[in-house]
Design a protein around this motif. Structure first.
Motif, mmCIF file in Angstrom:
data_model
loop_
_atom_site.group_PDB
_atom_site.id
_atom_site.type_symbol
_atom_site.label_atom_id
_atom_site.label_comp_id
_atom_site.label_asym_id
_atom_site.label_seq_id
_atom_site.Cartn_x
_atom_site.Cartn_y
_atom_site.Cartn_z
ATOM 1 N N ALA A 23 0.846 -1.316 0.028
ATOM 2 C CA ALA A 23 0.031 -0.055 -0.032
ATOM 3 C C ALA A 23 1.003 1.332 -0.120
ATOM 4 O O ALA A 23 0.549 2.218 -0.594
ATOM 5 C CB ALA A 23 -0.880 -0.035 1.226
ATOM 6 N N ILE B 214 -2.864 -3.258 -3.217
ATOM 7 C CA ILE B 214 -3.242 -2.837 -1.727
ATOM 8 C C ILE B 214 -3.842 -3.909 -0.630
ATOM 9 O O ILE B 214 -3.582 -3.885 0.385
ATOM 10 C CB ILE B 214 -4.140 -1.566 -1.835
ATOM 11 N N ARG C 244 -3.312 -0.291 6.032
ATOM 12 C CA ARG C 244 -3.444 0.122 4.484
ATOM 13 C C ARG C 244 -3.493 1.734 4.552
ATOM 14 O O ARG C 244 -2.926 2.504 3.671
ATOM 15 C CB ARG C 244 -4.650 -0.228 3.911
#
Ligand code: F6P
Length: 320
Positions: free
Chosen positions: A18, A61, A262
């Motif tokens: 991420a 991600i 994230r």
């Protein structure tokens, strides 16, 4: 600045992808090209370079690990290795670099900054959360939740068999993962390297709990404090209670990052990139509460991150 490098280095941590995505897209948004080097500093020395466009970081991600791979480079420890790295960075037209990693990787960044005045920006990525200058490093929250899931599962069997379980978690020389997972998992005791402990006292505590009717217990131990197997043997021998041990190991480094990791990675990656492009260097970005901050690498690496005494006290009170 129109071209920057990026590496992930040291132990991988969930959320590194991420962060890579954030660096690439924030840079592209400012008209800057990003060159990714595989295998950390080792890949810089060996010129394992590839240009990362917006599409190349699409869909990553959700993944743990790092698409850039990672390594701990012996050659980079030598001045000659670092000279080679700088040469390669210049060959690739990189005028700065973002380094995502833990304290070893950030120490490497500080060396490049001090020895060659090369513009570097650090992003804290480590499950250990042992880096000063930030409340959280990328990967810690996911690792804690992974450890917590294991603790919850083990508690079911500990309860059913009326056993003591000693669960060893990672954290290198620190007990941040252990303390957080122990608090969240309602552990009966937590052993961390920062605080002296007495195994005899823990045995007394287990006996006292058994007298009150408690038939099972979970003890979380940080890898830097003791070996779970040895603690299990000691408890079994001194109390006569049936005990088992479990070492969670590298499973704590894997898996899809939590939402917290994230978002942290996205914020830190973009912030580091924007600062680097704006002319700041030799820093590490971080969070202080909900605020983004940035500190000189020299400060970050010369300051010990301390355990929160309030959390320690809470763990003690809750274990009664
Ligand atoms: O720094 C992250 C970490 O997972 C530590 O918690 C652990 O002590 C170490 O890395 C393990 O390193 P390796 O993957 O080289 O065995």
């Amino acid at each position: 600045m129109d071209r920057i490098g990026i590496i992930t280095s040291g132990g991988d941590a969930p959320g590194m992808n991420a962060a890579i995505r954030a660096v690439v897209r924030a840079a592209i948004g400012r008209g800057v090209t990003v060159v990714g080097f595989h295998h950390g500093y080792e890949g810089v020395i060996k010129n394992e370079a590839t240009v990362l466009d917006s599409k190349s970081v699409g869909g990553i991600i959700t993944f743990g690990g790092t698409i850039l791979r990672t390594a701990r480079s012996k050659e980079f420890m030598e001045k000659s290795g670092r000279e080679k790295a700088i040469e390669v960075l210049h060959q690739n037209g990189c005028q700065g670099m973002v380094v995502i990693g833990g304290d070893g990787s950030l120490t490497g960044a500080l060396r490049l900054h001090d020895e060659f005045e090369f513009p570097l920006m650090g992003v804290p990525g480590s499950i250990d959360n042992d880096i000063s200058g930030t409340d959280f490093s990328i990967g810690f929250d996911t690792a804690v939740n992974t450890a917590l899931d294991a603790i919850d599962r083990v508690r079911d069997t500990a309860y059913s068999h009326e056993r003591v379980f000693v669960i060893e978690v990672m954290g290198r020389r620190n007990g941040f993962i252990a303390l957080e997972a122990a608090l969240a998992g309602g552990a009966e005791a937590v052993l961390i390297p920062e605080i002296p402990y007495s195994l005899l006292e823990i045995c007394d505590q287990l006996r006292a709990s058994a007298d009150k009717g408690k038939r099972s217990s979970i003890i979380v131990v940080a890898e830097g404090a003791a070996k779970a197997g040895e603690i299990k043997d000691f408890i079994q021998k001194n109390t006569g209670f049936e005990a088992r041990n479990l070492v969670l190991g590298h499973m704590q480094r894997g898996g899809s990052p939590t939402a917290f990791d994230r978002v942290l990675a996205l914020r830190l990656g973009a912030f580091a990139t924007n600062r680097l492009i704006s002319g700041f260097k030799g820093e590490m970005v971080g969070v202080d509460g909900s605020k983004l901050v940035s500190h000189p690498l020299s400060y970050v690496l010369s300051t010990e991150r301390a355990v929160d005494p309030e959390k320690l006290l809470l763990a003690e009170v809750m274990a009664q």
